[in-house]
Design an enzyme around this catalytic site. Structure first.
Site, PDB file in Angstrom:
ATOM      1  N   TRP A   1      -8.505   1.017  -0.555  1.00  0.00           N
ATOM      2  CA  TRP A   1      -8.900   0.036   0.465  1.00  0.00           C
ATOM      3  C   TRP A   1     -10.223  -0.628   0.089  1.00  0.00           C
ATOM      4  O   TRP A   1     -11.064  -0.020  -0.565  1.00  0.00           O
ATOM      5  CB  TRP A   1      -9.024   0.720   1.829  1.00  0.00           C
ATOM      6  CG  TRP A   1      -7.691   1.157   2.338  1.00  0.00           C
ATOM      7  CD1 TRP A   1      -7.211   2.431   2.379  1.00  0.00           C
ATOM      8  CD2 TRP A   1      -6.649   0.319   2.843  1.00  0.00           C
ATOM      9  NE1 TRP A   1      -5.929   2.433   2.877  1.00  0.00           N
ATOM     10  CE2 TRP A   1      -5.559   1.154   3.176  1.00  0.00           C
ATOM     11  CE3 TRP A   1      -6.510  -1.069   3.043  1.00  0.00           C
ATOM     12  CZ2 TRP A   1      -4.356   0.674   3.703  1.00  0.00           C
ATOM     13  CZ3 TRP A   1      -5.320  -1.540   3.574  1.00  0.00           C
ATOM     14  CH2 TRP A   1      -4.265  -0.686   3.900  1.00  0.00           C
TER      15      TRP A   1
ATOM     16  N   ASN B   1       0.844  -1.209   0.000  1.00  0.00           N
ATOM     17  CA  ASN B   1       0.000   0.000   0.000  1.00  0.00           C
ATOM     18  C   ASN B   1       0.869   1.245   0.000  1.00  0.00           C
ATOM     19  O   ASN B   1       1.733   1.324  -0.894  1.00  0.00           O
ATOM     20  CB  ASN B   1      -1.153  -0.044   1.008  1.00  0.00           C
ATOM     21  CG  ASN B   1      -0.812  -0.209   2.451  1.00  0.00           C
ATOM     22  OD1 ASN B   1      -0.466  -1.301   2.885  1.00  0.00           O
ATOM     23  ND2 ASN B   1      -0.918   0.845   3.223  1.00  0.00           N
ATOM     24  N   ASP B   2       0.680   2.202   0.874  1.00  0.00           N
ATOM     25  CA  ASP B   2       1.262   3.543   0.707  1.00  0.00           C
ATOM     26  C   ASP B   2       2.739   3.589   0.281  1.00  0.00           C
ATOM     27  O   ASP B   2       3.555   2.854   0.842  1.00  0.00           O
ATOM     28  CB  ASP B   2       1.225   4.318   2.037  1.00  0.00           C
ATOM     29  CG  ASP B   2      -0.109   4.338   2.716  1.00  0.00           C
ATOM     30  OD1 ASP B   2      -1.073   3.766   2.203  1.00  0.00           O
ATOM     31  OD2 ASP B   2      -0.178   4.939   3.804  1.00  0.00           O
TER      32      ASP B   2
END
Ligand SMILES: *[C@@H]1O[C@H](CO)[C@@H](O)[C@H](O)[C@H]1NC(C)=O
Ligand SMILES: *[C@@H]1O[C@H](CO)[C@@H](O)[C@H](O)[C@H]1NC(C)=O
Ligand SMILES: *[C@@H]1O[C@H](CO)[C@@H](O)[C@H](O)[C@H]1NC(C)=O
Ligand SMILES: *[C@@H]1O[C@H](CO)[C@@H](O)[C@H](O)[C@H]1NC(C)=O
Ligand SMILES: *[C@@H]1O[C@H](CO)[C@@H](O)[C@H](O)[C@H]1NC(C)=O
Ligand SMILES: *[C@@H]1O[C@H](CO)[C@@H](O)[C@H](O)[C@H]1NC(C)=O
Length: 482
Positions: free
Chosen positions: A302, A39-40
């Site tokens: 998400w 993710n990030d």
């Protein structure tokens, strides 16, 4: 019981290494994890003439973030990425439930990595806490956590205070942190300063939600751009409003001015989304040696549960984009110019009639379109053998809107766009993604899509264009290399 867990551990160990990543949706030129979850973006920096990008990573599963690690890759040109060993594991008391997001500054041939140590307290209230931590690397591979972590406790701002973004101005270090206040009902960004990167003092609140902009602001970034300051962040809990804020969480910015003598930010305009697609979150920027402010985002969202999760990986990064600010106070985004160096052969070029169909090679291409804006435009990006998986891109000349519809539940994303006499659109297709840059880059739409087999591009029956050019983009990322 113990035997059962031992057997399970052995099974998981082997399944991790047995799991082959299926290539069908794996990007050809966007950074994705070698396996598992991403993710990030984190710690985006330039170190010894190479770009480094860390990211939120679970090496053991593509289904969920788990106890998150920092994955790591580096590149000379922001397209050819080399996977490096995992930089940080959640192996300390203060980060045992996750080495959460953060940023990097490079000084004295050393990378200083600031991140959030996340600790869960199941069954308690609040059920987690977050503290800011420091780690360093002098070789750009091995990362050492600072022995006296955490460096910032923020006891009065618990439990949601995270995602440190650090920069230096004159002789002072600055850190913005995302926070939830008013008993976790409102989001804001806090500013801290330090003289030594270790001792941090809270100096101001950059900006905060009055309710309209949600309950938590994640991944704040704060920087000067063409004479103004940009507060870029990812608010959670913003309600959909017409075509705006349709994603689960948003990413956008507030333009304003900042006074370093009082640490106050004066907004000049309302919050604007940075991208209008389905999959764009948790941005991070870096200013590089060439003075470019480059942004990268998690090219996912998400709760999407995309089919790639069953292929052994989840998540990827957007194309790195150079930012500038228009006179109207709008951020303009352009792919970094290094993208020219990955262009392969041009498959199709010229004035083209409605209905023109161009099959792609390896589902990876750059498409440039010039069309008369008064005509509107319909363009399809679709599986060659199935009308079911189709993305419809449309410029509606009567309403002055550009849209992308990937079908299915919640398939449409649309925003206002006022092009000049000519529509100029650049679209980047990459196995399971579409990134669209409109005009000079004043509107972008980034969405994932999951075609069945080989893809083609087709102009709508009434969509003759002055020019469409389709150029192959070469493969620069690989599944299990290194
Ligand atoms: C610079 O790095 C060297 C070696 O890592 C270290 O010994 C020195 O203290 C550092 N200087 C500063 C000012 O941080
Ligand atoms: C703070 O939260 C309370 C509920 O706990 C709410 O009534 C109040 O409106 C909130 N403050 C603001 C400024 O929204
Ligand atoms: C904070 O919110 C929780 C539930 O959301 C509530 O139980 C608690 O009483 C609130 N605390 C205060 C100080 O308002
Ligand atoms: C792209 O790939 C083609 C063959 O697949 C190769 O001939 C060409 O040199 C490559 N271009 C670049 C810029 O790497
Ligand atoms: C313009 O938007 C309106 C409202 O969404 C819609 O009903 C109409 O069909 C649109 N016009 C065109 C030409 O699509
Ligand atoms: C055509 O699509 C189906 C699924 O709709 C897929 O199973 C098949 O492999 C595809 N054929 C080709 C040649 O891509």
């Amino acid at each position: 019981m113990r035997v059962f867990y031992a057997a399970l551990t052995v099974f998981l160990f082997f399944s991790r290494f047995r799991a082959e990543v299926n290539d069908r949706y794996y990007p050809r030129y966007h950074l994705a994890p070698p396996r598992g979850w991403m993710n990030d973006p984190n710690g985006f920096c330039q170190f010894k003439n190479e770009y480094h990008l860390f990211y939120q990573h679970n090496p053991d599963s593509s289904l969920a973030p788990g106890s998150i690690h920092w994955g790591h890759a580096k590149s000379n040109d922001l397209f050819h990425w080399e996977h490096l060993p995992i930089a940080m594991d959640p192996d300390q008391d203060y980060d045992r439930s996750g080495v959460f997001s953060g940023s990097a500054i490079v000084e004295n041939e050393t990378m200083y990595l600031f991140y959030t140590g996340h600790v869960n307290h199941p069954g308690q209230s609040p059920d987690h806490e977050e503290h800011q931590c420091l780690a360093t690397s002098t070789d750009g591979i091995t990362v050492t956590k600072y022995p006296n972590n955490p460096v910032l406790i923020g006891a009065e701002h618990q439990p949601d205070i995270r995602d440190p973004k650090v920069w230096k101005h004159l002789d002072t270090y600055y850190m913005v942190l995302g926070n939830s206040f008013n008993n976790t009902t409102l989001g804001r960004v806090l500013l801290y300063t330090s003289k030594d990167k270790i001792t941090w003092n809270e100096v101001s609140i950059i900006d905060e939600s009055d309710g309209y902009l949600g309950y938590m602001w994640e991944c704040p970034d704060f920087f000067e751009l063409d004479g103004h300051f940009i507060l870029l962040f990812s608010p959670q809990g913003v309600k959909p409003e017409g075509d705006k804020y349709r994603n689960l969480y948003q990413t956008g910015y507030i333009v304003g001015d900042f006074d370093y003598s009082t640490n106050t930010f004066k907004p000049m305009a309302k919050f604007q989304e940075l991208d209008h697609g389905h999959d764009f979150y948790a941005t991070q920027t870096v200013i590089d040696d060439l003075g470019r402010r480059i942004v990268i985002a998690w090219f996912d969202m998400w709760d999407q549960n995309y089919p790639e999760q069953l292929d052994g990986f989840n998540g990827q990064m957007t194309i790195p984009r150079v930012l500038s600010l228009s006179k109207e106070g709008r951020i303009i985004q352009k792919p970094v110019r290094e993208i020219k160096a990955i262009r392969g052969e041009t498959i199709h070029i010229g004035k083209s009639a409605g209905g023109t169909t161009i099959p792609l090679d390896d589902n990876a291409a750059e498409i440039s379109i010039i069309a008369r804006s008064s005509n509107g435009l319909d363009l399809y990006i679709e599986s060659q053998n199935s009308s079911k998986s189709r993305v419809h891109i449309k410029y509606d000349s009567q309403n002055g809107t550009i849209s992308l519809d990937r079908g299915g539940n919640d398939g449409l994303r649309r925003t206002v766009w006022q092009p000049q006499r000519n529509l100029k659109i650049k679209i980047y297709i990459d196995a399971s993604s579409i990134e669209m840059f409109c005009g000079k880059g004043e509107v972008t739409i980034s969405s994932r899509f999951f075609p069945n087999g080989p893809v083609q591009v087709r102009l709508g029956e009434k969509s003759a264009v002055k020019q469409i050019r389709v150029t192959k983009l070469n493969r620069t990322v690989f599944v299990n290399k290194k």
